[in-house]
Design a protein around this motif. Structure first.
Motif, PDB file in Angstrom:
ATOM      1  N   LEU A 239      48.507  46.074  43.966  1.00 28.70           N
ATOM      2  CA  LEU A 239      47.136  45.775  44.390  1.00 28.70           C
ATOM      3  C   LEU A 239      46.344  45.152  43.251  1.00 28.70           C
ATOM      4  O   LEU A 239      46.560  45.466  42.086  1.00 28.70           O
ATOM      5  N   PRO A 240      45.373  44.289  43.601  1.00 29.40           N
ATOM      6  CA  PRO A 240      44.451  43.810  42.568  1.00 29.40           C
ATOM      7  C   PRO A 240      43.735  44.993  41.914  1.00 29.40           C
ATOM      8  O   PRO A 240      43.512  46.014  42.566  1.00 29.40           O
ATOM      9  N   LEU A 241      43.371  44.816  40.647  1.00 29.58           N
ATOM     10  CA  LEU A 241      42.756  45.933  39.907  1.00 29.58           C
ATOM     11  C   LEU A 241      41.441  46.384  40.534  1.00 29.58           C
ATOM     12  O   LEU A 241      41.050  47.536  40.385  1.00 29.58           O
ATOM     13  N   GLU A 242      40.763  45.472  41.248  1.00 32.01           N
ATOM     14  CA  GLU A 242      39.497  45.855  41.896  1.00 32.01           C
ATOM     15  C   GLU A 242      39.713  47.000  42.878  1.00 32.01           C
ATOM     16  O   GLU A 242      38.824  47.784  43.141  1.00 32.01           O
ATOM     17  N   GLN A 243      40.922  47.061  43.459  1.00 31.04           N
ATOM     18  CA  GLN A 243      41.162  48.044  44.523  1.00 31.04           C
ATOM     19  C   GLN A 243      41.993  49.241  44.064  1.00 31.04           C
ATOM     20  O   GLN A 243      42.409  50.054  44.876  1.00 31.04           O
ATOM     21  N   ARG A 244      42.248  49.344  42.752  1.00 31.01           N
ATOM     22  CA  ARG A 244      43.111  50.428  42.274  1.00 31.01           C
ATOM     23  C   ARG A 244      42.388  51.758  42.215  1.00 31.01           C
ATOM     24  O   ARG A 244      41.208  51.818  41.933  1.00 31.01           O
TER      25      ARG A 244
END
Lengths: 110, 144
Positions: free
Chosen positions: B97-102
């Motif tokens: 996942l992109p880091l924004e959604q981690r």
């Protein structure tokens, strides 16, 4: 952990010296996160960091989010081979710009 | 090697790291194997201290011992905190996942288990015992 923050041609260079673990990451986060201001350019110099645990990943995740919100720029400089592997294994590496040296970092971020 | 007992506080992580590094040197581990073991021990001990002791308002100690035999180096970590079995923790599913959604956190145990050849947990006599085992030499023909 020793943290030195200096400015070079409108770029903020934050140099970390020491191990980045659960005991030291909080202090790094406290000092580094506020550098992410609108339009700022940050080189996080990790040339002298030989070790990083998941506490460092958490710090980088917070920094990444802060940098995105502030629309500033961030480059990680001088990652040790093992730290690069940890970033790769956890799917972090693709989200950061990395450079071997400060000189390259300065050229890339300008 | 002689065992080491440290208080269950984050300030003890440096001493644990030094002990583990000394053990990896004594075992003659390759650089990468040694680093991964140090990381694994650090992650497990950090979990014990933060989740086992600090967040439950309990005090306690962490007992660590390096055991060397011909083929393996074992680092045994014991604590008196609430029972917790890291091997039952599901692997993180959001590594792409992109880091924004981690999710923040949850990567320590994953790195620990990935970093050793064998990871054994048992609960005995009111203690958690985590055994982190690495081979001292790569087998011939192994791809590592």
């Amino acid at each position: 952990m020793n943290i030195q923050i200096k400015t070079n041609q409108s770029v903020t260079i934050a140099e970390l010296v020491g191990d980045l673990d659960a005991n030291t990451a909080a202090e790094v986060q406290q000092q580094i996160l506020p550098l992410a201001k609108p339009g700022s350019k940050i080189l996080l110099d990790m040339t002298q960091v030989q070790y990083m645990s998941s506490a460092g990943l958490r710090m980088l995740l917070s920094l990444y989010r802060r940098v995105n919100t502030a629309q500033s720029k961030l480059i990680l400089v001088g990652l040790a081979e093992e730290i690069r592997k940890t970033l790769k294994m956890t799917g972090f590496l693709d989200f950061f710009t990395t450079c071997e040296t400060i000189e390259l970092g300065l050229r890339t971020i300008q | 090697m002689k065992p080491l007992t440290v208080p269950g506080t984050l300030d003890a992580l440096g001493a644990i790291a030094n002990y583990t590094i000394a053990a990896t040197q004594k075992a003659g581990l390759e650089k990468e194997t040694a680093y991964n073991l140090r990381l694994a021990v650090d992650e497990i001990v950090t979990n014990i201290i933060t989740h086992g002791y600090i967040s439950t308002n309990c005090t306690g100690e962490v007992y660590i011992q390096a055991i060397l035999d011909e083929d393996t180096l074992t680092i045994q970590i014991e604590d008196t905190a609430i029972a917790y079995d890291p091997t039952r923790k599901p692997a993180p599913r959001d590594l792409t996942l992109p880091l924004e959604q981690r999710q923040v956190g949850g990567l320590g145990v994953f790195l620990a288990i990935q970093g050793v050849d064998r990871f054994v947990y048992e609960r005995a006599n009111g203690r958690n015992r985590n055994r982190l085992i690495v081979k001292r030499r790569k087998c011939d023909g192994g791809t590592g």
